[in-house]
Design an enzyme around this catalytic site. Structure first.
Site, short mmCIF file in Angstrom:
data_model
loop_
_atom_site.label_atom_id
_atom_site.label_comp_id
_atom_site.label_asym_id
_atom_site.label_seq_id
_atom_site.Cartn_x
_atom_site.Cartn_y
_atom_site.Cartn_z
N CYS A 469 0.81 -1.21 0.00
CA CYS A 469 0.00 0.00 0.00
C CYS A 469 0.84 1.26 0.00
CB CYS A 469 -0.89 0.02 1.24
SG CYS A 469 -1.90 -1.42 1.41
N GLU A 471 4.45 1.41 1.62
CA GLU A 471 5.76 1.34 2.22
C GLU A 471 6.87 1.43 1.18
OE1 GLU A 471 3.20 -0.76 2.29
OE2 GLU A 471 3.14 -1.95 4.10
#
Lengths: 845, 327
Positions: A469, A471
């Protein structure tokens, strides 16, 4: 071909704007079937989308057989043999229009089962909570598969990773976790694998499986086997050879299948493709790929096998436009391919990603709704290892492919930096405006310094890609445990103002008889708002609760890390992450070059507005007492209607309005979390990196929290990511996107090394026309100049979403951005649908 | 009548500040809405802009209920005289003849059921908001737009605000009806970088019928602006059955071509949307165009494109909507 040779010039003219681009539309989303210029892609897309999600037993049964057969082997050999047994025996298929082949040890859109991770819930849910009857995230399963799964139930009793973890956790570590009060959620890695990584494709392309096997053999030959320490390494290398050979075999099985099918195929075009697929698979089963198509086949299969082995999600593609460019460039020059044929291949890859799916337990799907595998991020753009602009033809083609396929896969991330070409920004904006929530945009100006601060080298930092998502990750060199936990700082704040006791404490709670019923408290006694005389006491208490709960969470995560190391080494993954073969250490045991653990804080906005309310109304204006605030929350605001309205009104300072009063408290809320998490050591010789985002866990964490002082009623979601509060009655950010951006950029994004995320929702009219588009770009540019790390957008009208909730049958293709990922709106849980709808819509006409 | 000379006024009555407006002038802008307007356009969607003074809006649906709250009645000095009407436990109306305008009720209301339209703000307060977004203006080529109401009713204040923006090198627009003394307008003009105005109707008597005022002064002022070569954007609010007949469109084109010498950056054709009905209710007024049923989107879109084509045939830079970039 030397892939790391930077002397390969970008001699092909860039293709910034495609002729059809003007007609992509604004807020039109994914309805319709003819977005791609390639009929094969449109056909394949519809076929894949319309197929149902199912659950398949085969992998689970094969793994069970292998565990029985190799029960006396060292754990790593057992795991290697289990993977090999699956790859050698699982049923394989090739479906029409598959230009690249490979399955996740299960048919298309079928979830394989991983009993070694967790199994009791699988049986429980088959019996008591059938997947086909789920309100969302539902799956179908045949009677035969059910019976097969029942057949292995006894073998796995007490043998799965989740059971081991649970048995090792103390009462204090358990009580705040997802096993009890849900202050922090460890579900993902407790019940499944880690993932959240990128394979080192450059190494794989440079050596091929054959080359890697040679490297392993050499390393093994060099071992002094009389040294007792090396026995573990010998096991590791033996395991490597077992899985690498099995991977080659898996490719050869597809080659043989394609060849057989070609023999019988009447359609000439398809027959030729089958023969080509067969050749590709054969070649890359051992050798280095020579063409774009071969490289793509190898990439897809290598990734798929990782999924079969690890049960991890967010296994990401990394910087696709960079490592694939040499193949593209060579193919175009040699005439082996055309730009069009490569474009079609990329689009087929995007559609193949829909095949991957993961069955999650019914508690986890509340927090992580959406049935995709999740997190197959693909990163494009950005700077190269020298810091220069890395944009090339493929960068643009990857965006075109998204406009042509319009689904949730892969999770495209575009990196922008100071010198990103204007054309790329325009194309990015044009794709975002379509309204499927894709792509997300990352800011090199914040991500690279954050990565350096985390301890990655300058070269690796510049070469970061986006995993899952949110990182940032050093692709191919890192095992980052990026999705280790979701930690509710909103709940910590609740305990901080109520002397360690939950608001809404009562006999409905599963812990009542061990806790509240005995007069005990969930957390330490750090003071009550009813007694505080200074606002600073609120902040002190928050800090103390934070330390206590971060300690509990980290202890829990470290147990998980140890159990994964002991029970589930990952020899195949280890072959493709730098450092492991070199050191002779499995990736789960710290073999990678970089080893991090990233737990995320959820509820920054909620804490900020809660603190702001208390500071203003209790300590400054003295309109209410601290006791009254607590009573109002205890009674879920019933009987406190005027206070409820006031707290939700613009008469109180709220985060998200470019108002330092509340924004500084948001910074304090996030910094306090980061302070207690950052730099703590982990079990793999690395350290912790805090993140500040929720994805959709704000919904799950809200469902277990009673009413709170920012004007939230019981069970409502807490605020999402780094966004502002929006409650049932009102969104708290009212000054538009520039104010929101200013507020968010007051947080320290660089310190949040595991990432941050700002979700913004625009009405289509706000981004229409050249005017809408250019100002949209300027808005993002300014956010990025202020060191904001990452943002993503929904361009869809509230009316459309409301209509979709009423008439889901008309919106099967409506894809929206959840957070970090996009998903089909009508398949999301109702609370999540409301949460997305409630985000402030930025509309200006 | 000779207009007075500019006297610096440092405080104005503002009814809204909107950040990230992108349709009233180039780039990302902060728009300052001043209260007070000389026109009474039937299609006006900001009825709260008309009066020069702060006034209370009543939103009965937001009222929590007198039995639970009742703060407004407690603070209102005229409540015993019936200034606040309560029906079925909710505040529904304010009797504006009895109300003394103290605004305390809105201050006490926790739910914004009673809300104040209009707030006195001084230049430095407004500049603080404006300056928060300077990065965005710089990146996008944006700035500040002063709108209304009619910003030139508070012209002494408007000039001061424009000067302050000028000193900070911020691009400025004025969105004005131009229904204002020419001498006043000419004093403001040097401080604004761009003017946005409307042609609502070319026929003076129709103009009076629909807006309460003739168009004589407006058109005269427009010519004066064009003569000074000030960047000018003209808008035509296309109100079906009111001003969209061919005859009026051709007259508009003749005026722009002939009298203005086509010295316009852009002519924007805006669709009629029935907006602001709730706000009329909150002020205790009826929506003036209740008699009119707006056409479907398909129809008005076509109509606007047709009108754009007519204007374009004169060589006028006409566009539907505000989404096209100005040259």
């Amino acid at each position: 071909m030397n892939l790391t040779d930077s002397s390969i010039e970008n001699t092909i003219k860039p293709l910034p704007v495609e002729p059809a681009e003007k007609d992509w539309g604004v807020g039109v989303n994914a309805m319709g079937d003819t977005h791609s210029p390639f009929p094969r892609v449109n056909r394949f897309r519809r076929f894949v989308i319309d197929s149902e999600f199912t659950v398949d037993h085969e992998r689970a049964c094969l793994v069970t057989e292998a565990y029985k057969k190799y029960s006396d082997s060292p754990q790593i050999i057992k795991c290697a043999q289990a993977l090999a047994h699956v790859l050698h025996n699982v049923t394989i298929r090739i479906l029409p229009d598959e230009l690249i082949v490979g399955e996740m040890a299960a048919p298309m859109k079928a979830a394989p089962i991983f009993p070694e991770h967790s199994y009791s819930w699988v049986i429980d849910e088959i019996k008591n909570h059938p997947w086909e009857k789920r309100l969302h995230d539902n799956y179908y399963i045949t009677r035969k598969s059910k019976n097969k799964l029942f057949g292995i139930e006894d073998f796995w009793k007490g043998q799965s990773i989740d059971e081991k973890i649970s048995s090792m956790m103390s009462e204090d570590e358990k009580k705040g976790s997802n096993l009890e009060r849900n202050l922090y959620l460890l579900n993902l890695y407790m019940f499944a694998g880690i993932g959240h990584l990128q394979l080192n494709y450059e190494k794989l392309f440079a050596l091929g499986y054959g080359g890697i096997k040679e490297t392993v053999k050499k390393k093994m030959a060099e071992l002094d086997q009389s040294n007792p320490e090396n026995l573990r390494k010998r096991d590791f290398y033996r395991a490597e050879l077992i899985v690498l050979e099995a991977a080659s075999d898996y490719l050869r099985r597809y080659a043989a299948l394609a060849r057989d099918m070609a023999k019988k195929e009447k359609n000439r075009e398809w027959k030729e493709i089958l023969l080509k697929v067969s050749e590709n698979c054969d070649w890359v089963s051992e050798d280095r790929p020579r063409t774009f198509w071969e490289a793509l086949q190898l990439l897809f299969m290598a990734t798929t096998i990782t999924l079969i082995e690890t049960n991890g999600h967010s296994v990401s593609f990394g910087r696709f436009d960079q490592y694939m460019f040499p193949f593209y460039s060579a193919d175009i020059k040699s005439g082996a391919a055309t730009r069009e044929s490569i474009q079609e291949l990329i689009e087929i890859l995007y559609m193949k990603d829909i095949w991957w799916t993961k069955l999650r337990d019914r508690m986890t799907v509340i927090a992580n709704s959406g049935r995709g595998m999740g997190g197959d991020s693909l990163t494009i753009g950005g700077v190269d290892k020298e810091g220069e602009d890395a944009t090339n033809d493929l960068t643009y083609m990857c965006l075109d492919a998204l406009a042509h396929t319009r689904w949730g896969t892969p999770w495209l991330a575009v990196r922008w930096h100071e010198n990103t070409p204007r054309e790329l920004k325009i194309k990015t904006a044009n794709v975002i405006r379509i309204g499927t929530g894709q792509p997300k945009i990352f800011n090199d100006q914040a991500a690279i310094p954050a990565s350096l601060l985390s301890g990655r080298s300058l070269e690796d930092s510049r070469n970061y890609h986006v995993v899952g998502c949110v990182e940032i990750d050093a692709g191919g060199k890192e095992y980052g445990w990026h999705d280790a936990a979701y930690f509710s700082i909103a709940k910590v704040f609740e305990l901080a103002i109520n002397n360690g006791r939950c608001l809404g404490c009562g006999s409905h709670c599963m812990r009542w008889e061990r806790c509240g019923g005995l007069g005990k408290r969930l957390g330490p006694e750090t003071g009550s708002l009813a007694d505080f005389t200074l606002f600073n006491q609120v902040l002190d208490s928050y800090d103390k609760q934070m330390k206590y709960w971060v300690d509990q969470m980290i202890a829990g995560i470290e147990i998980m890390d140890r159990v994964h190391q002991e029970m589930k080494p990952l020899p195949y993954l280890s072959a493709l992450i730098n450092g492991c073969i070199e050191k002779g250490v499995d990736v789960t045991a710290g073999g990678a070059v970089y080893n991090f653990t990233g737990p995320q804080a959820v509820g920054v906005g909620a804490v900020a507005d809660g603190m702001s309310t208390i500071k203003q109304l209790v300590f400054e204006e003295k309109k209410v007492s601290g006791r009254e605030i607590l009573n109002a929350c205890e009674s879920n605001w019933v009987g406190y209607e005027p206070l409820y309205a006031l707290v939700n009104s613009d008469k109180v300072h709220h985060y998200g309005n470019d108002d330092d009063y509340a924004d500084s408290l948001a910074k304090f809320a996030a910094d306090t979390y980061c302070k207690h998490v950052e730099n703590r050591p982990n079990a793999r010789g690395g350290k912790y990196l805090p993140g500040v985002y929720s994805v959709s866990a704000n919904v799950a964490l809200g469902l277990v929290q009673w009413a709170s002082p920012e004007g939230r009623k019981a069970l409502e979601p807490v605020s999402d990511c780094v966004g502002a509060v929006h409650t049932l009655v009102r969104a708290h950010d009212v000054n538009g996107p520039t104010a929101m951006v200013n507020s968010v950029s007051k947080l320290d994004h660089i310190r949040a090394g595991n990432g941050t995320l700002l979700n913004m929702k625009f009405s289509p009219s706000a981004v229409s026309g050249d005017v809408g588009r250019d100002n949209f770009i300027s808005l993002i540019d300014t956010y990025f100049n202020r060191k904001g790390m990452h943002c993503q957008f929904n361009v869809i009208s509230r009316e459309t979403l409301e209509d979709a909730m009423k008439h889901p049958e008309n919106y099967r293709d409506l894809v929206v951005r959840v957070a970090g990922y996009s998903a089909v709106f009508v398949e999301l849980s109702k609370p999540l649908q409301y949460d997305i709808m409630g985000r402030t819509e930025l509309s200006f006409d | 009548m000779v207009a007075e000379k500019h006297k610096p006024v440092k405080e104005g009555c503002i009814f809204n500040i909107q950040r990230y407006t992108i349709h009233d002038g180039p780039g990302i802008r902060t728009e300052i809405f001043l209260k007070g307007c000389p026109l009474r356009c039937r299609w006006c969607s900001n009825p709260e802009s008309i009066s020069l003074h702060p006034e209370i809006g009543v939103y009965a649906s937001r009222c929590i209920g007198i039995s639970k709250c009742g703060y407004c009645l407690k603070v209102c000095p005229e409540s015993e005289n019936g200034a606040i009407t309560v029906k079925e436990d909710r505040v529904t109306e304010i009797d504006r003849n009895i109300c003394n305008g103290c605004l305390q009720c809105a201050d006490a209301c926790p739910s914004n059921a009673l809300t104040v339209w209009g707030k006195k703000m001084n230049i430095s307060e407004i500049m603080t908001v404006i300056l928060s977004d300077t990065d965005f203006y710089a990146k996008s080529g944006g700035g500040v737009t002063i709108s209304g109401g009619e910003p030139l009713l508070q012209w002494n204040f408007t000039i001061e605000l424009l000067k302050e923006c000028m000193a900070k090198n911020i691009h400025t627009c004025i969105e004005t009806t131009l229904n204002i003394q020419t001498e006043v307008m000419l004093q403001v003009l040097p401080y604004a970088d761009m003017i946005i105005t409307d042609i609502k109707h070319m026929d003076s008597s129709k103009h009076r019928e629909y807006t309460g005022s003739s168009n004589d002064l407006i058109l005269k002022n427009m010519v004066a602006i064009a003569d000074k070569n000030k960047p000018l954007i003209i808008r035509v609010p296309v109100i079906p059955e009111h001003n969209d007949a061919d005859e009026n469109i051709h007259a508009t084109a003749d005026f722009i071509k002939g009298e203005l010498g086509n010295r316009v950056k852009q002519v924007q054709l805006l669709p009629y949307k029935q907006l602001g009905v709730e706000k009329y209710t909150s002020l205790g007024r009826d929506y003036p165009m209740n008699y009119f049923n707006p056409p479907e989107r398909e129809i008005w879109e076509k109509n606007i494109k047709r009108i754009a084509a007519i204007l374009q045939s004169y060589g006028i830079p006409a566009v539907p909507g505000t989404g096209a970039k100005t040259s």
